[in-house]
Design a protein around this motif. Structure first.
Motif, short mmCIF file in Angstrom:
data_model
loop_
_atom_site.label_atom_id
_atom_site.label_comp_id
_atom_site.label_asym_id
_atom_site.label_seq_id
_atom_site.Cartn_x
_atom_site.Cartn_y
_atom_site.Cartn_z
N MET A 1 0.82 -1.20 0.00
CA MET A 1 0.00 0.00 0.00
C MET A 1 0.86 1.26 0.00
O MET A 1 1.92 1.29 0.63
CB MET A 1 -0.91 0.00 1.23
CG MET A 1 -1.97 -1.10 1.23
SD MET A 1 -2.95 -1.07 2.75
CE MET A 1 -3.73 0.55 2.57
N LEU A 2 0.39 2.30 -0.70
CA LEU A 2 1.14 3.54 -0.74
C LEU A 2 1.32 4.14 0.65
O LEU A 2 2.36 4.72 0.95
CB LEU A 2 0.43 4.55 -1.65
CG LEU A 2 0.53 4.34 -3.16
CD1 LEU A 2 -0.31 5.38 -3.88
CD2 LEU A 2 1.97 4.40 -3.61
N SER A 3 0.31 4.00 1.49
CA SER A 3 0.39 4.59 2.83
C SER A 3 1.54 4.01 3.64
O SER A 3 2.07 4.68 4.54
CB SER A 3 -0.93 4.38 3.58
OG SER A 3 -1.23 2.99 3.68
N ASP A 4 1.95 2.79 3.32
CA ASP A 4 3.05 2.17 4.04
C ASP A 4 4.40 2.82 3.72
O ASP A 4 5.36 2.66 4.47
CB ASP A 4 3.13 0.67 3.71
CG ASP A 4 1.91 -0.09 4.21
OD1 ASP A 4 1.26 0.38 5.16
OD2 ASP A 4 1.59 -1.15 3.62
N LEU A 5 4.46 3.54 2.60
CA LEU A 5 5.71 4.19 2.21
C LEU A 5 5.97 5.45 3.01
O LEU A 5 7.12 5.84 3.20
CB LEU A 5 5.67 4.54 0.72
CG LEU A 5 5.53 3.40 -0.29
CD1 LEU A 5 5.36 3.96 -1.69
CD2 LEU A 5 6.75 2.48 -0.23
N PHE A 6 4.92 6.09 3.47
CA PHE A 6 5.03 7.41 4.09
C PHE A 6 4.88 7.35 5.61
O PHE A 6 4.26 6.44 6.15
CB PHE A 6 3.94 8.34 3.54
CG PHE A 6 4.14 8.73 2.10
CD1 PHE A 6 4.81 9.90 1.76
CD2 PHE A 6 3.66 7.94 1.07
CE1 PHE A 6 5.00 10.27 0.44
CE2 PHE A 6 3.84 8.30 -0.25
CZ PHE A 6 4.51 9.48 -0.57
N THR A 7 5.44 8.36 6.27
CA THR A 7 5.16 8.53 7.68
C THR A 7 3.68 8.90 7.82
O THR A 7 3.12 9.57 6.94
CB THR A 7 6.02 9.65 8.28
OG1 THR A 7 5.86 10.83 7.49
CG2 THR A 7 7.48 9.28 8.31
N PRO A 8 3.03 8.48 8.90
CA PRO A 8 1.59 8.76 9.05
C PRO A 8 1.24 10.24 8.93
O PRO A 8 0.22 10.59 8.34
CB PRO A 8 1.28 8.22 10.45
CG PRO A 8 2.30 7.14 10.67
CD PRO A 8 3.54 7.63 10.00
N ILE A 9 2.07 11.11 9.46
CA ILE A 9 1.77 12.54 9.46
C ILE A 9 1.75 13.09 8.05
O ILE A 9 0.91 13.94 7.69
CB ILE A 9 2.77 13.31 10.35
CG1 ILE A 9 2.19 14.66 10.76
CG2 ILE A 9 4.11 13.46 9.71
CD1 ILE A 9 1.17 14.58 11.84
N VAL A 10 2.66 12.63 7.19
CA VAL A 10 2.72 13.10 5.81
C VAL A 10 1.55 12.54 5.00
O VAL A 10 0.90 13.25 4.23
CB VAL A 10 4.07 12.71 5.16
CG1 VAL A 10 4.08 13.06 3.66
CG2 VAL A 10 5.22 13.42 5.87
N TRP A 11 1.28 11.26 5.19
CA TRP A 11 0.18 10.64 4.44
C TRP A 11 -1.16 11.23 4.86
O TRP A 11 -2.05 11.41 4.02
CB TRP A 11 0.19 9.13 4.66
CG TRP A 11 -0.77 8.41 3.76
CD1 TRP A 11 -1.92 7.77 4.11
CD2 TRP A 11 -0.68 8.28 2.34
NE1 TRP A 11 -2.55 7.25 3.01
CE2 TRP A 11 -1.80 7.55 1.91
CE3 TRP A 11 0.25 8.71 1.39
CZ2 TRP A 11 -2.03 7.24 0.57
CZ3 TRP A 11 0.03 8.41 0.06
CH2 TRP A 11 -1.10 7.68 -0.34
N GLN A 12 -1.31 11.54 6.13
CA GLN A 12 -2.56 12.14 6.60
C GLN A 12 -2.75 13.52 5.97
O GLN A 12 -3.86 13.87 5.55
CB GLN A 12 -2.54 12.27 8.13
CG GLN A 12 -3.82 12.83 8.71
CD GLN A 12 -3.76 12.95 10.23
OE1 GLN A 12 -2.70 12.87 10.82
NE2 GLN A 12 -4.90 13.13 10.85
N TRP A 13 -1.68 14.32 5.90
CA TRP A 13 -1.79 15.64 5.26
C TRP A 13 -2.19 15.48 3.79
O TRP A 13 -3.08 16.19 3.31
CB TRP A 13 -0.47 16.40 5.34
CG TRP A 13 -0.54 17.68 4.56
CD1 TRP A 13 -1.01 18.88 5.01
CD2 TRP A 13 -0.20 17.86 3.18
NE1 TRP A 13 -0.98 19.81 3.99
CE2 TRP A 13 -0.49 19.21 2.86
CE3 TRP A 13 0.33 17.03 2.19
CZ2 TRP A 13 -0.27 19.74 1.58
CZ3 TRP A 13 0.54 17.54 0.92
CH2 TRP A 13 0.25 18.88 0.62
#
Length: 209
Positions: A1-13
């Protein structure tokens, strides 16, 4: 999943601001996060510039949250266009401001420990701004092919650029096959040789055609 690549804070933004990733972003992010060089060729408005910037911002956020973010230039963005302001505001300053606010609101992410800085260096940059850049280098440097060349000819410029590990070249279709592009390739070769990193520079090319 793409969300797994990013830190939660960046993906949430990103999710709050854009909702979902475009096709070009879905294809580009796994490659950039793997520190592989890439050419992103897609029509204007497809999100390719944000694809490059959000990935490198995320890497800086991860670094700040884990080992700390040193006062050193890590990313160089080169555009052949002098009229950078609108594109840079939307794809770089806006994400940086939004993610910084989110970090400040969530102390557990270490927001109090670091701030990601981006600055522009062109022929219009004042002497005062250049002096400030020497004292406090930006983590992301925005520049033109000609200004990059001039930076590489100065001692202070080379000191700032030697820590760079990623270079983003925008509008590469406007440079391919002409003398300006050949001159930029020479500058990139010099930047590669200058780099203090053991790995080759990660090069991300952006093209509208």
């Amino acid at each position: 999943m793409l969300s797994d690549l990013f830190t939660p804070i960046v993906w949430q933004w990103f999710g709050q601001r854009y909702g979902s990733a475009s096709q070009v972003q879905q294809q580009a992010w796994p490659v950039i996060h793997a520190d592989q060089s890439a050419l992103i060729a897609a029509p204007t408005g497809s999100g390719k510039t944000l694809a490059a910037f959000l990935a490198v911002i995320d890497k800086l956020v991860k670094q700040g949250m884990t080992t700390g973010l040193p006062d050193a230039t890590q990313v160089v963005y080169v555009s052949p266009l002098k009229a950078l302001s609108n594109d840079i505001h939307k794809n770089l300053q806006e994400p940086l401001e939004g993610i910084s606010r989110a970090l400040l609101e969530q102390v557990e992410y270490g927001a109090q420990d670091f701030t990601i800085r981006a600055q522009t260096r062109t022929g219009d940059t004042s002497q005062a701004e250049r002096a400030a850049m020497k004292r406090n280098p930006p983590h992301i440097l925005v520049t033109t092919p000609e200004s990059l060349y001039l930076l590489l000819t100065s001692v202070s410029g080379r000191e700032m650029l030697q820590t760079a590990h990623t270079v983003i070249i925008d509008e590469i279709h406007a440079l391919a096959g002409n003398k300006r592009g050949a001159h930029l390739m020479l500058s990139l070769a010099r930047l590669e040789q200058l780099s203090s990193k053991s790995e080759p520079l990660t090069r991300i090319g952006l093209s509208a055609t």
